[in-house]
Design a protein around this motif. Structure first.
Motif, PDB file in Angstrom:
ATOM      1  N   GLU A 184      16.995  -7.567 -13.225  1.00  0.00           N
ATOM      2  CA  GLU A 184      16.729  -8.019 -11.946  1.00  0.00           C
ATOM      3  C   GLU A 184      17.016  -7.204 -10.542  1.00  0.00           C
ATOM      4  OE1 GLU A 184      16.372 -10.591  -9.231  1.00  0.00           O
ATOM      5  OE2 GLU A 184      16.872 -11.813 -10.831  1.00  0.00           O
ATOM      6  N   ARG A 187      13.545  -5.927 -10.363  1.00  0.00           N
ATOM      7  CA  ARG A 187      13.075  -6.119  -9.408  1.00  0.00           C
ATOM      8  C   ARG A 187      12.834  -6.294  -8.429  1.00  0.00           C
ATOM      9  NH1 ARG A 187      13.847  -9.846 -14.027  1.00  0.00           N
ATOM     10  NH2 ARG A 187      15.196 -11.082 -13.438  1.00  0.00           N
ATOM     11  N   ALA A 188      13.695  -6.683  -7.942  1.00  0.00           N
ATOM     12  CA  ALA A 188      13.817  -6.395  -6.268  1.00  0.00           C
ATOM     13  C   ALA A 188      14.023  -5.196  -5.568  1.00  0.00           C
ATOM     14  CB  ALA A 188      15.904  -6.463  -5.979  1.00  0.00           C
ATOM     15  N   ASN A 190      11.629  -3.450  -6.982  1.00  0.00           N
ATOM     16  CA  ASN A 190       9.908  -3.043  -6.867  1.00  0.00           C
ATOM     17  C   ASN A 190       9.783  -3.893  -5.473  1.00  0.00           C
ATOM     18  OD1 ASN A 190       7.575  -2.385  -8.198  1.00  0.00           O
ATOM     19  ND2 ASN A 190       6.954  -4.850  -8.930  1.00  0.00           N
ATOM     20  N   ASP A 191       9.836  -5.356  -5.512  1.00  0.00           N
ATOM     21  CA  ASP A 191       9.161  -6.210  -4.100  1.00  0.00           C
ATOM     22  C   ASP A 191       9.960  -4.678  -3.186  1.00  0.00           C
ATOM     23  OD1 ASP A 191       9.423  -7.697  -6.111  1.00  0.00           O
ATOM     24  OD2 ASP A 191      11.090  -9.009  -5.640  1.00  0.00           O
ATOM     25  N   ARG A 192      11.108  -4.506  -3.185  1.00  0.00           N
ATOM     26  CA  ARG A 192      11.224  -3.944  -1.933  1.00  0.00           C
ATOM     27  C   ARG A 192       9.939  -2.399  -1.364  1.00  0.00           C
ATOM     28  NH1 ARG A 192      15.741  -4.125  -2.697  1.00  0.00           N
ATOM     29  NH2 ARG A 192      16.700  -2.487  -3.263  1.00  0.00           N
ATOM     30  N   SER A 193       9.763  -2.008  -2.722  1.00  0.00           N
ATOM     31  CA  SER A 193       8.962  -1.055  -2.330  1.00  0.00           C
ATOM     32  C   SER A 193       7.590  -1.517  -2.538  1.00  0.00           C
ATOM     33  CB  SER A 193       8.956  -0.009  -4.346  1.00  0.00           C
ATOM     34  OG  SER A 193       9.549   0.261  -4.114  1.00  0.00           O
ATOM     35  N   VAL A 194       7.539  -2.286  -3.216  1.00  0.00           N
ATOM     36  CA  VAL A 194       5.473  -3.159  -2.951  1.00  0.00           C
ATOM     37  C   VAL A 194       5.725  -3.691  -1.108  1.00  0.00           C
ATOM     38  CG1 VAL A 194       4.639  -5.065  -3.093  1.00  0.00           C
ATOM     39  CG2 VAL A 194       5.466  -3.774  -4.778  1.00  0.00           C
ATOM     40  N   ALA A 195       6.711  -4.226  -0.745  1.00  0.00           N
ATOM     41  CA  ALA A 195       6.815  -4.198   0.833  1.00  0.00           C
ATOM     42  C   ALA A 195       7.033  -3.267   1.524  1.00  0.00           C
ATOM     43  CB  ALA A 195       8.193  -5.815   1.252  1.00  0.00           C
TER      44      ALA A 195
END
Length: 203
Positions: A184, A187-188, A190-195
């Protein structure tokens, strides 16, 4: 009037039956832990009673014997909610059964399962206290007349195995929880990096 009653009945059936059918299907597909424990308790009660029936002529106080072997397993229905209380509730009739010298005794499946549950679900201090109490009970029971050191060895081995399995189950559950938490977090992150990348591209 009859048609209105039939129409109301049809509406009631159409509302109630699908919901009830869905609940029954969900219960059958994935019974709750409480339902599983209740089924286990009833199955072990049937096993204990069945194991005494061929020996009934050799039993002292047969009616009391049947009652005590049932009481040794019925509390298992609440083993996950109150593991220590269930350990006590199962241990008392087992000790009384041994003290009365009823002769034949079924396998101590109820006490073994409750000890496993305590080792799986309780704190370290509680596990140590319950282990000492269990060991004292095993030694006391196997020093009664009619028992031998072999019985004591077997009892210690049985409860040692149950306790070890409980610790393994506890460790495995903690490991899986840690793996899930780590996934988890990844994933968080990774989402932060994508954003951040998307924001940089927009800028």
């Amino acid at each position: 009037m009859a048609r209105a009653g039939l129409a109301a009945y049809d509406r009631l059936v159409k509302r109630v039956v699908p919901g009830a059918t869905a609940r029954i299907a969900n219960w059958a597909a994935a019974p709750s832990p409480r339902t599983q424990d209740l089924a286990l308790a009833l199955a072990l009660a049937a096993y204990n009673v069945g194991s005494l029936i061929p020996e009934v002529r050799q039993l002292k106080l047969p009616y009391l014997a049947f009652t005590l072997v049932v009481l040794q397993v019925l509390p298992l229905a609440w083993r996950r909610r109150w593991p220590v209380l269930v350990w006590l509730a199962v241990g008392v009739p087992r000790s009384l059964y041994d003290d009365l010298g009823i002769s034949y005794a079924p396998l101590p499946l109820g006490p073994l399962i409750t000890y496993y549950t305590v080792m799986d679900r309780c704190s370290t201090r509680t596990r140590w206290l319950v282990t000492l109490g269990t060991l004292a009970g095993v030694i006391r029971a196997d020093l009664l007349p009619g028992h031998t050191l072999y019985n004591l060895f077997v009892g210690v081995l049985e409860f040692g195995t149950a306790g070890l399995l409980g610790i393994i189950s506890r460790t495995r559950r903690a490991y899986l929880a840690e793996v899930e938490a780590r996934a988890e977090r990844d994933r968080a992150e990774n989402d932060r990096s994508v954003a951040l990348v998307a924001a940089a591209e927009r800028a």
